[in-house]
Design a protein around this motif. Sequence first.
Motif, PDB file in Angstrom:
ATOM      1  N   SER A  60       0.804  -1.220   0.000  1.00 28.09           N
ATOM      2  CA  SER A  60       0.000   0.000   0.000  1.00 28.09           C
ATOM      3  C   SER A  60       0.838   1.271   0.000  1.00 28.09           C
ATOM      4  CB  SER A  60      -0.943  -0.001   1.210  1.00 28.09           C
ATOM      5  OG  SER A  60      -0.210   0.069   2.432  1.00 28.09           O
ATOM      6  N   GLN A  61       1.971   1.270   0.660  1.00 33.92           N
ATOM      7  CA  GLN A  61       2.766   2.488   0.760  1.00 33.92           C
ATOM      8  C   GLN A  61       3.398   2.855  -0.573  1.00 33.92           C
ATOM      9  OE1 GLN A  61       5.365   1.626   4.062  1.00 33.92           O
ATOM     10  NE2 GLN A  61       3.749   1.946   5.570  1.00 33.92           N
ATOM     11  N   LEU A  62       4.119   1.905  -1.187  1.00 37.31           N
ATOM     12  CA  LEU A  62       4.700   2.180  -2.503  1.00 37.31           C
ATOM     13  C   LEU A  62       3.597   2.348  -3.542  1.00 37.31           C
ATOM     14  CD1 LEU A  62       7.094   2.489  -4.384  1.00 37.31           C
ATOM     15  CD2 LEU A  62       7.157  -0.007  -4.615  1.00 37.31           C
TER      16      LEU A  62
ATOM     17  N   LEU B 126       2.308   5.828  -3.323  1.00 32.68           N
ATOM     18  CA  LEU B 126       3.311   6.755  -3.844  1.00 32.68           C
ATOM     19  C   LEU B 126       3.285   6.785  -5.367  1.00 32.68           C
ATOM     20  CD1 LEU B 126       5.793   8.594  -3.385  1.00 32.68           C
ATOM     21  CD2 LEU B 126       7.196   6.521  -3.372  1.00 32.68           C
ATOM     22  N   LEU B 127       3.278   5.612  -5.999  1.00 34.02           N
ATOM     23  CA  LEU B 127       3.278   5.546  -7.461  1.00 34.02           C
ATOM     24  C   LEU B 127       1.942   5.992  -8.046  1.00 34.02           C
ATOM     25  CD1 LEU B 127       5.166   2.187  -8.111  1.00 34.02           C
ATOM     26  CD2 LEU B 127       5.996   4.501  -8.533  1.00 34.02           C
ATOM     27  N   LEU B 128       0.846   5.576  -7.415  1.00 31.17           N
ATOM     28  CA  LEU B 128      -0.485   5.914  -7.902  1.00 31.17           C
ATOM     29  C   LEU B 128      -0.678   7.428  -7.963  1.00 31.17           C
ATOM     30  CD1 LEU B 128      -3.386   4.843  -8.646  1.00 31.17           C
ATOM     31  CD2 LEU B 128      -3.923   5.081  -6.214  1.00 31.17           C
ATOM     32  N   VAL B 129      -0.346   8.100  -6.870  1.00 31.55           N
ATOM     33  CA  VAL B 129      -0.591   9.536  -6.781  1.00 31.55           C
ATOM     34  C   VAL B 129       0.443  10.333  -7.569  1.00 31.55           C
ATOM     35  CG1 VAL B 129      -0.791  11.510  -5.220  1.00 31.55           C
ATOM     36  CG2 VAL B 129      -1.750   9.292  -4.567  1.00 31.55           C
ATOM     37  N   SER B 130       1.725   9.962  -7.448  1.00 29.15           N
ATOM     38  CA  SER B 130       2.753  10.733  -8.150  1.00 29.15           C
ATOM     39  C   SER B 130       2.629  10.587  -9.659  1.00 29.15           C
ATOM     40  CB  SER B 130       4.153  10.300  -7.691  1.00 29.15           C
ATOM     41  OG  SER B 130       4.391   8.939  -7.991  1.00 29.15           O
ATOM     42  N   THR B 131       2.230   9.403 -10.139  1.00 32.27           N
ATOM     43  CA  THR B 131       2.045   9.211 -11.579  1.00 32.27           C
ATOM     44  C   THR B 131       0.872  10.042 -12.094  1.00 32.27           C
ATOM     45  OG1 THR B 131       2.940   6.963 -11.467  1.00 32.27           O
ATOM     46  CG2 THR B 131       1.599   7.506 -13.382  1.00 32.27           C
ATOM     47  N   ALA B 132      -0.222  10.059 -11.326  1.00 28.14           N
ATOM     48  CA  ALA B 132      -1.414  10.792 -11.761  1.00 28.14           C
ATOM     49  C   ALA B 132      -1.224  12.300 -11.659  1.00 28.14           C
ATOM     50  CB  ALA B 132      -2.621  10.358 -10.931  1.00 28.14           C
ATOM     51  N   SER B 133      -0.481  12.753 -10.639  1.00 32.02           N
ATOM     52  CA  SER B 133      -0.356  14.191 -10.385  1.00 32.02           C
ATOM     53  C   SER B 133       0.916  14.799 -10.964  1.00 32.02           C
ATOM     54  CB  SER B 133      -0.373  14.460  -8.880  1.00 32.02           C
ATOM     55  OG  SER B 133       0.773  13.896  -8.255  1.00 32.02           O
ATOM     56  N   GLY B 134       1.929  13.961 -11.203  1.00 35.42           N
ATOM     57  CA  GLY B 134       3.206  14.469 -11.679  1.00 35.42           C
ATOM     58  C   GLY B 134       4.054  15.103 -10.600  1.00 35.42           C
TER      59      GLY B 134
END
Length: 419
Positions: free
Chosen positions: A32-34, A37-45
């Motif tokens: 869940s932690q990684l 991180l990937l889910l949000v950073s990929t979507a938001s940049g």
Amino acid sequence: MTPLASYRRLLRLAGPTYVLVAFVGRLPLAMSQLGTLLLVSTASGSYGLGGLSAGALAVANAVGAPVAGALADRVGQRPVVLVQSLLGATGLALLVAVVGGDAAPTTLVLTAAATGLVLPQVGPLARVRWRPMTRATGAHQRRLVDAAFSYEGAADEASFAIGPALVGLSVAAFSPGGAMLLAAVLLAVFGSAFALDPSARLTHAAERPVGSGRLLGAAYLVLVGAQVSIGMLFGATQTGATVLATDAGTPGTAGLVHATLGVGSAVAGLATAYVPERIGHELRALAASWALLALSLPLLVVDSLATTTMTVLVLGVAVAPYMIAVFSLAERVVAPARVGAAMTTLASATGLGYALGSSLAGRLADESGSTSAFAVTVGATVLAVALMTTQQRRLRAAAAPVVADPPAVVSGTEAVRTG
């Protein structure tokens, strides 16, 4: 009793099904932690927003876990973990939906926090079950409990290798959202199975004192700080690896890079059962903290995924021995009726450290790149060394030998399967 014989006996006492369920049940938290991180950073940049969301999940879990652990000490693990597993799975799926709906940053962070609040800490709660499961072993109990904690440390580290690896593979094959949905399914199935296993009843047997005894003492607070430091190491290292992988155009490989930390750690964790009993856990923690510092320094000069992977793999060799020593000391310095709260509080301290490490590393990485993120990793090991170097006498005095529980009428296996 040799370490290998201890491991075999523990497997007979618990049963292979329990060992499998307790291991897989802890993977969703590691994912869940990684995954966040990937889910949000990929979507938001934004690495900053990704790190903040992952940190919010970790902080909320750090807040909720001790409450759940204390409640499990009072009413038993079964109802507490079952509710957490179902709510946590729902929360992970909801987070995917919120990110897919282009929600505001505040909504993303709050959803991540709400999810973290209810995610169960399967690893710490599994540790609590070993003392009652080994109750019938008499003079062998202390050695078996130590071996069980060595196994649990290795299992935790293996989960934090396999979990990120599953995230990386899922991201490569599908998307960050697919990785989070996989975590939700695993939690709903195996988290519930862990809750319903007969061994859960042994942690709330009628003859055990309920919720009594002291939890917070000076020695225990030192151990909480020790877990904060290792959590910072996890968060900062994971963020640094994510930055490198994204810059290389393969963000999904971040999970595979970070997974190598758990590989080395898991192997070293199993090997700690071979350390002679005369070497106290406080000395083991001291040696491991200095090893963490020495092995983290090369992260300040790595400049590729290949060199980072090798450095992280070697660094992992010191992680499990450090954590096993800390958890073993905690089991000895708190009252038996508060072990559940103690284990989950240490896990919470790890989560707080993760949040601090990932948030700080994410902000620094946005400005200066991966080296700044890895500098946070090194700083975390300096904190570990400072704590363990200055607090040896306090820890040694607090970790008095524990008298084994009186033998039960039935064997450990019978107790688990008929409880």
